[in-house]
Design a protein around this motif. Structure first.
Motif, PDB file in Angstrom:
ATOM      1  N   THR A 106      55.115  15.815 -51.209  1.00 41.37           N
ATOM      2  CA  THR A 106      54.646  14.437 -51.332  1.00 41.37           C
ATOM      3  C   THR A 106      55.446  13.557 -50.388  1.00 41.37           C
ATOM      4  O   THR A 106      56.367  14.026 -49.725  1.00 41.37           O
ATOM      5  CB  THR A 106      54.799  13.887 -52.766  1.00 41.37           C
ATOM      6  N   GLY A 107      55.094  12.294 -50.354  1.00 40.30           N
ATOM      7  CA  GLY A 107      55.780  11.370 -49.459  1.00 40.30           C
ATOM      8  C   GLY A 107      55.018  11.234 -48.162  1.00 40.30           C
ATOM      9  O   GLY A 107      54.176  12.064 -47.826  1.00 40.30           O
ATOM     10  N   GLU A 108      55.352  10.177 -47.435  1.00 37.57           N
ATOM     11  CA  GLU A 108      54.639   9.873 -46.199  1.00 37.57           C
ATOM     12  C   GLU A 108      54.832  10.989 -45.187  1.00 37.57           C
ATOM     13  O   GLU A 108      55.920  11.520 -45.044  1.00 37.57           O
ATOM     14  CB  GLU A 108      55.192   8.576 -45.608  1.00 37.57           C
TER      15      GLU A 108
ATOM     16  N   LEU B 230      49.149  -1.201 -51.102  1.00 41.34           N
ATOM     17  CA  LEU B 230      50.123  -0.121 -51.274  1.00 41.34           C
ATOM     18  C   LEU B 230      51.555  -0.635 -51.185  1.00 41.34           C
ATOM     19  O   LEU B 230      52.425  -0.217 -51.931  1.00 41.34           O
ATOM     20  CB  LEU B 230      49.928   0.928 -50.174  1.00 41.34           C
TER      21      LEU B 230
ATOM     22  N   ALA C 123      64.090   6.713 -50.672  1.00 43.49           N
ATOM     23  CA  ALA C 123      63.567   8.070 -50.740  1.00 43.49           C
ATOM     24  C   ALA C 123      64.511   8.995 -49.982  1.00 43.49           C
ATOM     25  O   ALA C 123      65.083   8.603 -48.974  1.00 43.49           O
ATOM     26  CB  ALA C 123      62.179   8.116 -50.125  1.00 43.49           C
TER      27      ALA C 123
ATOM     28  N   ASN D 180      55.092   8.333 -61.851  1.00 49.13           N
ATOM     29  CA  ASN D 180      55.071   8.720 -60.443  1.00 49.13           C
ATOM     30  C   ASN D 180      54.304  10.007 -60.162  1.00 49.13           C
ATOM     31  O   ASN D 180      53.722  10.163 -59.098  1.00 49.13           O
ATOM     32  CB  ASN D 180      56.497   8.812 -59.903  1.00 49.13           C
ATOM     33  N   LEU D 181      54.282  10.932 -61.130  1.00 46.51           N
ATOM     34  CA  LEU D 181      53.538  12.173 -60.900  1.00 46.51           C
ATOM     35  C   LEU D 181      52.030  11.927 -60.945  1.00 46.51           C
ATOM     36  O   LEU D 181      51.242  12.802 -60.627  1.00 46.51           O
ATOM     37  CB  LEU D 181      53.922  13.220 -61.948  1.00 46.51           C
ATOM     38  N   TYR D 182      51.621  10.731 -61.364  1.00 48.36           N
ATOM     39  CA  TYR D 182      50.195  10.421 -61.526  1.00 48.36           C
ATOM     40  C   TYR D 182      49.688   9.423 -60.490  1.00 48.36           C
ATOM     41  O   TYR D 182      48.571   8.951 -60.577  1.00 48.36           O
ATOM     42  CB  TYR D 182      49.950   9.868 -62.939  1.00 48.36           C
ATOM     43  N   ARG D 183      50.518   9.075 -59.526  1.00 52.83           N
ATOM     44  CA  ARG D 183      50.116   8.074 -58.538  1.00 52.83           C
ATOM     45  C   ARG D 183      48.980   8.595 -57.672  1.00 52.83           C
ATOM     46  O   ARG D 183      48.833   9.801 -57.473  1.00 52.83           O
ATOM     47  CB  ARG D 183      51.296   7.722 -57.635  1.00 52.83           C
ATOM     48  N   ASP D 184      48.200   7.651 -57.100  1.00 52.41           N
ATOM     49  CA  ASP D 184      47.109   8.076 -56.213  1.00 52.41           C
ATOM     50  C   ASP D 184      47.521   7.960 -54.743  1.00 52.41           C
ATOM     51  O   ASP D 184      46.715   8.138 -53.854  1.00 52.41           O
ATOM     52  CB  ASP D 184      45.836   7.253 -56.488  1.00 52.41           C
ATOM     53  N   ASP D 185      48.790   7.638 -54.504  1.00 55.24           N
ATOM     54  CA  ASP D 185      49.213   7.410 -53.118  1.00 55.24           C
ATOM     55  C   ASP D 185      50.443   8.243 -52.779  1.00 55.24           C
ATOM     56  O   ASP D 185      51.277   7.841 -51.989  1.00 55.24           O
ATOM     57  CB  ASP D 185      49.512   5.917 -52.905  1.00 55.24           C
ATOM     58  N   LEU D 186      50.529   9.434 -53.378  1.00 53.04           N
ATOM     59  CA  LEU D 186      51.751  10.228 -53.208  1.00 53.04           C
ATOM     60  C   LEU D 186      51.969  10.709 -51.783  1.00 53.04           C
ATOM     61  O   LEU D 186      53.068  11.048 -51.397  1.00 53.04           O
ATOM     62  CB  LEU D 186      51.743  11.427 -54.158  1.00 53.04           C
ATOM     63  N   THR D 187      50.886  10.754 -50.987  1.00 52.15           N
ATOM     64  CA  THR D 187      51.093  11.225 -49.621  1.00 52.15           C
ATOM     65  C   THR D 187      50.986  10.088 -48.619  1.00 52.15           C
ATOM     66  O   THR D 187      50.927  10.316 -47.429  1.00 52.15           O
ATOM     67  CB  THR D 187      50.080  12.321 -49.246  1.00 52.15           C
ATOM     68  N   SER D 188      50.957   8.847 -49.079  1.00 58.55           N
ATOM     69  CA  SER D 188      50.823   7.751 -48.125  1.00 58.55           C
ATOM     70  C   SER D 188      51.935   6.728 -48.259  1.00 58.55           C
ATOM     71  O   SER D 188      51.832   5.625 -47.780  1.00 58.55           O
ATOM     72  CB  SER D 188      49.463   7.079 -48.308  1.00 58.55           C
ATOM     73  N   ARG D 189      53.002   7.056 -48.917  1.00 59.94           N
ATOM     74  CA  ARG D 189      54.097   6.115 -49.093  1.00 59.94           C
ATOM     75  C   ARG D 189      55.381   6.921 -49.249  1.00 59.94           C
ATOM     76  O   ARG D 189      55.334   8.128 -49.490  1.00 59.94           O
ATOM     77  CB  ARG D 189      53.879   5.245 -50.325  1.00 59.94           C
ATOM     78  N   PRO D 190      56.543   6.228 -49.127  1.00 60.12           N
ATOM     79  CA  PRO D 190      57.782   6.968 -49.360  1.00 60.12           C
ATOM     80  C   PRO D 190      57.777   7.557 -50.760  1.00 60.12           C
ATOM     81  O   PRO D 190      57.165   7.003 -51.666  1.00 60.12           O
ATOM     82  CB  PRO D 190      58.867   5.905 -49.216  1.00 60.12           C
ATOM     83  N   GLN D 191      58.460   8.671 -50.905  1.00 58.12           N
ATOM     84  CA  GLN D 191      58.387   9.404 -52.153  1.00 58.12           C
ATOM     85  C   GLN D 191      59.128   8.690 -53.281  1.00 58.12           C
ATOM     86  O   GLN D 191      60.293   8.363 -53.143  1.00 58.12           O
ATOM     87  CB  GLN D 191      59.063  10.724 -51.891  1.00 58.12           C
ATOM     88  N   PRO D 192      58.461   8.420 -54.390  1.00 53.28           N
ATOM     89  CA  PRO D 192      59.154   7.777 -55.501  1.00 53.28           C
ATOM     90  C   PRO D 192      59.998   8.777 -56.286  1.00 53.28           C
ATOM     91  O   PRO D 192      59.644   9.948 -56.389  1.00 53.28           O
ATOM     92  CB  PRO D 192      58.013   7.250 -56.364  1.00 53.28           C
ATOM     93  N   LEU D 193      61.110   8.305 -56.824  1.00 51.49           N
ATOM     94  CA  LEU D 193      61.939   9.160 -57.674  1.00 51.49           C
ATOM     95  C   LEU D 193      61.256   9.334 -59.023  1.00 51.49           C
ATOM     96  O   LEU D 193      60.774   8.373 -59.602  1.00 51.49           O
ATOM     97  CB  LEU D 193      63.311   8.513 -57.901  1.00 51.49           C
TER      98      LEU D 193
ATOM     99  N   TYR E 165      57.697  19.131 -55.320  1.00 46.37           N
ATOM    100  CA  TYR E 165      57.329  17.708 -55.289  1.00 46.37           C
ATOM    101  C   TYR E 165      57.956  17.039 -54.074  1.00 46.37           C
ATOM    102  O   TYR E 165      57.310  16.279 -53.358  1.00 46.37           O
ATOM    103  CB  TYR E 165      57.797  17.053 -56.589  1.00 46.37           C
TER     104      TYR E 165
ATOM    105  N   ARG F  27      55.067  -0.270 -53.598  1.00 48.03           N
ATOM    106  CA  ARG F  27      56.338   0.334 -53.190  1.00 48.03           C
ATOM    107  C   ARG F  27      57.515  -0.367 -53.821  1.00 48.03           C
ATOM    108  O   ARG F  27      58.648  -0.079 -53.488  1.00 48.03           O
ATOM    109  CB  ARG F  27      56.500   0.213 -51.673  1.00 48.03           C
TER     110      ARG F  27
ATOM    111  N   ALA G  70      50.737  17.927 -64.570  1.00 46.94           N
ATOM    112  CA  ALA G  70      50.607  16.593 -63.992  1.00 46.94           C
ATOM    113  C   ALA G  70      49.896  16.767 -62.645  1.00 46.94           C
ATOM    114  O   ALA G  70      49.981  17.832 -62.037  1.00 46.94           O
ATOM    115  CB  ALA G  70      51.979  15.959 -63.808  1.00 46.94           C
ATOM    116  N   PRO G  71      49.198  15.727 -62.198  1.00 50.34           N
ATOM    117  CA  PRO G  71      48.299  15.922 -61.047  1.00 50.34           C
ATOM    118  C   PRO G  71      48.925  15.720 -59.664  1.00 50.34           C
ATOM    119  O   PRO G  71      48.212  15.686 -58.682  1.00 50.34           O
ATOM    120  CB  PRO G  71      47.227  14.856 -61.289  1.00 50.34           C
ATOM    121  N   SER G  72      50.256  15.624 -59.571  1.00 50.94           N
ATOM    122  CA  SER G  72      50.831  15.137 -58.312  1.00 50.94           C
ATOM    123  C   SER G  72      50.569  16.009 -57.088  1.00 50.94           C
ATOM    124  O   SER G  72      50.539  15.501 -55.981  1.00 50.94           O
ATOM    125  CB  SER G  72      52.321  14.892 -58.462  1.00 50.94           C
TER     126      SER G  72
END
Lengths: 183, 341
Positions: free
Chosen positions: B333-335, B5, B18, A70-83, B329, B9, B57-59
């Motif tokens: 992050t998150g929508e 996407l 979330a 999850n820390l490496y995803r490319d969609d971290l700001t476009s979807r609900p936040q993964p645990l 984090y 999910r 990590a790149p988050s």
């Protein structure tokens, strides 16, 4: 109202994982240097089952780990936040033949994230990818080395892999996206 | 890409929804039990990253975090900076001296200037209670994290205390924690109380009667019910307070915040409220011993205990980085609802 289509039963999953286990051992000419890494969440139990299958016909055990991507995803700001869950590898990946195990191979973005996560942990000799289901619609130049079942799907559908360790049942179903949202 | 996407999910399906989207972290009094537990779970996962040889990590790539510390700090500032950098955010540190604060720029104008530079998050420490709240109310794009405001709150310290206790004791429900020292001037004690209560632990505050926060006990303070906080008690006698405790948190005597007359003489304080080996032995076997640092060894805690087995003070520092990674984090992050992300 079409409901969901069940694509694989518990028995189908077991047979597919057993075949993948044989293919992995054959392609790698044995267990030497092998490391199975399940992509959290549902890849992890699948990796453990492949290891069990290998143990049953080879009589020796393969190390199994779990990787959080999850820390490496490319969609971290476009979807609900993964645990974020802990990554746990029993041995170093350096010099190993690492087989990533995931439930569904779709766009390839999870596999891309898993590759980056893995490379941050060391330098594997080779990395291969096993997926229980390949549903098509790849968006990156990545493909799976071992596939349980190819399932042609439309983008309006969701492939849900359920494993008893997480979902209480073993099955693969195709669900209509609109219905999945209501559920 | 957008349709693809949705498939990705899938882990949101059964993996727990979330947590609610939060922009600021000001104190733990508005964190639910679930939100705290989620953060601590995530922090446990972050600790794995701290053990790696490549600690990155790149988050949070492309996110800008500013730290504005208007009071001295080593561990909290470095901890936030390290947490941000390990997740690949750009972290810029500003201190009171050397910044425009010295030319008399107001805190709000400084913050608005920083917001205009498109920073995503401001981590602020201020000697003035409530300053981060004031900023949060007046900033419409940039999030605010309270890194300690006066004597009011220090939520990330409380989170790291909770994480440290949970990793050793498991579920904190029903556990008894003694906080000894100058709780009146301690933002750590106040935030600890809210966090421990949210997780179901009971708290005994111990110290000189002049240095206990009566608003927490009898009600009337900010965020405190009129009848005081249930599950929080007072015991002035440390020998009695510490008996059968699951964890003991010693607070730093804050010379810089004392009004005349509130603090008894150092000799008396040390004799009655220092956590000594003899007193520590009265707690439950294996009881945890913690201190938010910086320690005055030989005043609130005996030097022989500070680095003894059972003391978790360095463990707290490590957990502090992990818990701040989890918080950054969560905040970054998150929508995002609409507009500029």
């Amino acid at each position: 109202m079409t409901g969901e289509r069940r694509i694989l039963s518990g028995g189908d999953i077991r047979r597919a994982l057993t075949r993948i286990a044989h293919e992995i051992v054959e392609a790698n000419k044995g267990l030497d240097g092998l490391l199975l890494v399940g992509v959290l969440r549902r890849g992890a139990p699948l990796a453990r089952r492949i290891a069990q299958a290998v143990a049953s016909f080879e009589g020796a055990s393969v190390p199994v780990g779990a990787l959080d991507i999850n820390l490496y995803r490319d969609d971290l700001t476009s979807r609900p936040q993964p645990l974020v869950r802990p990554t746990e590898l029993p041995v170093s990946v350096d010099g190993r033949a690492v087989v990533l195990v995931d439930d569904v191979f779709f766009t390839g973005r999870t596999a891309r994230a898993a590759l980056n996560a893995l490379m941050d942990l060391g330098r594997p000799r080779v990395v291969q990818l096993a997926a229980l289901v390949d549903r098509g619609h790849h968006e990156l130049p990545i493909c799976a080395d071992y596939v349980g079942k190819n399932i042609p799907t439309s983008l309006g559908e969701i492939v849900q892999v359920r494993v008893s360790e997480v979902d209480g049942v073993d099955e693969v179903a195709v669900v209509d996206r609109a219905e999945a949202r209501e559920a | 890409m957008t349709t693809a996407l949705a498939e990705e999910r899938r882990d949101a399906r059964a993996d727990g929804a979330a947590p609610p989207r939060r922009r600021h972290a000001l104190d733990l009094d508005d964190f639910s039990r679930d939100e705290i537990t989620g953060l601590l779970d995530s922090a446990d996962a972050m600790r794995e990253l701290l053990r790696r040889s490549i600690k990155k990590a790149p988050s949070l790539r492309g996110k800008v975090i500013l730290t504005l510390f208007l009071e001295p700090s080593t561990r909290t500032r470095v901890s936030f900076e390290q947490a941000g950098k390990m997740l690949s955010a750009d972290v810029i540190n500003i201190s009171g001296s050397g910044s425009s604060a010295e030319k008399g720029e107001s805190l709000l104008n400084t913050a608005l200037t920083l917001q205009a530079m498109r920073a995503d998050l401001l981590v602020v420490r201020s000697p003035h209670s409530g300053a981060p709240y004031f900023l949060a109310r007046n900033l419409d794009r940039m999030g605010v994290v309270n890194a300690g405001d006066g004597r009011h709150a220090h939520p990330t310290q409380a989170l790291l205390d909770l994480m440290t206790m949970r990793r050793s004791l498991g579920d904190l429900a029903g556990k008894r924690v003694v906080i000894v020292g100058d709780a009146l001037h301690s933002r750590v004690a106040r935030s600890d109380v809210f966090g421990l209560r949210a997780l179901g632990a009971s708290v005994t505050l111990c110290g000189p009667p002049t240095l206990l926060p009566l608003d927490l006990l009898r009600g009337g303070g900010a965020g405190v019910p009129a009848a005081g906080i249930p599950g929080v008690s007072v015991e002035h006698d440390l020998d009695r307070a510490i008996a059968d405790a699951d964890a003991v948190i010693a607070l730093r005597i804050q010379q810089e915040r004392q009004e005349a007359g509130a603090l008894p003489g150092m000799r008396e304080y040390t004799r009655r409220w220092q956590v000594t080996e003899a007193r520590y032995r009265k707690a439950k076997p294996g009881a945890l011993l913690m201190h938010p640092g910086p320690m005055n060894e030989g005043i609130e805690i005996a030097s022989s205990l500070a680095h003894a087995p059972g003391a978790l003070i360095e463990e707290q520092v490590t957990n502090g980085v992990a818990v701040r990674m989890a918080l950054l984090y969560q905040l970054l992050t998150g929508e995002r609802e609409g507009g500029e992300a």
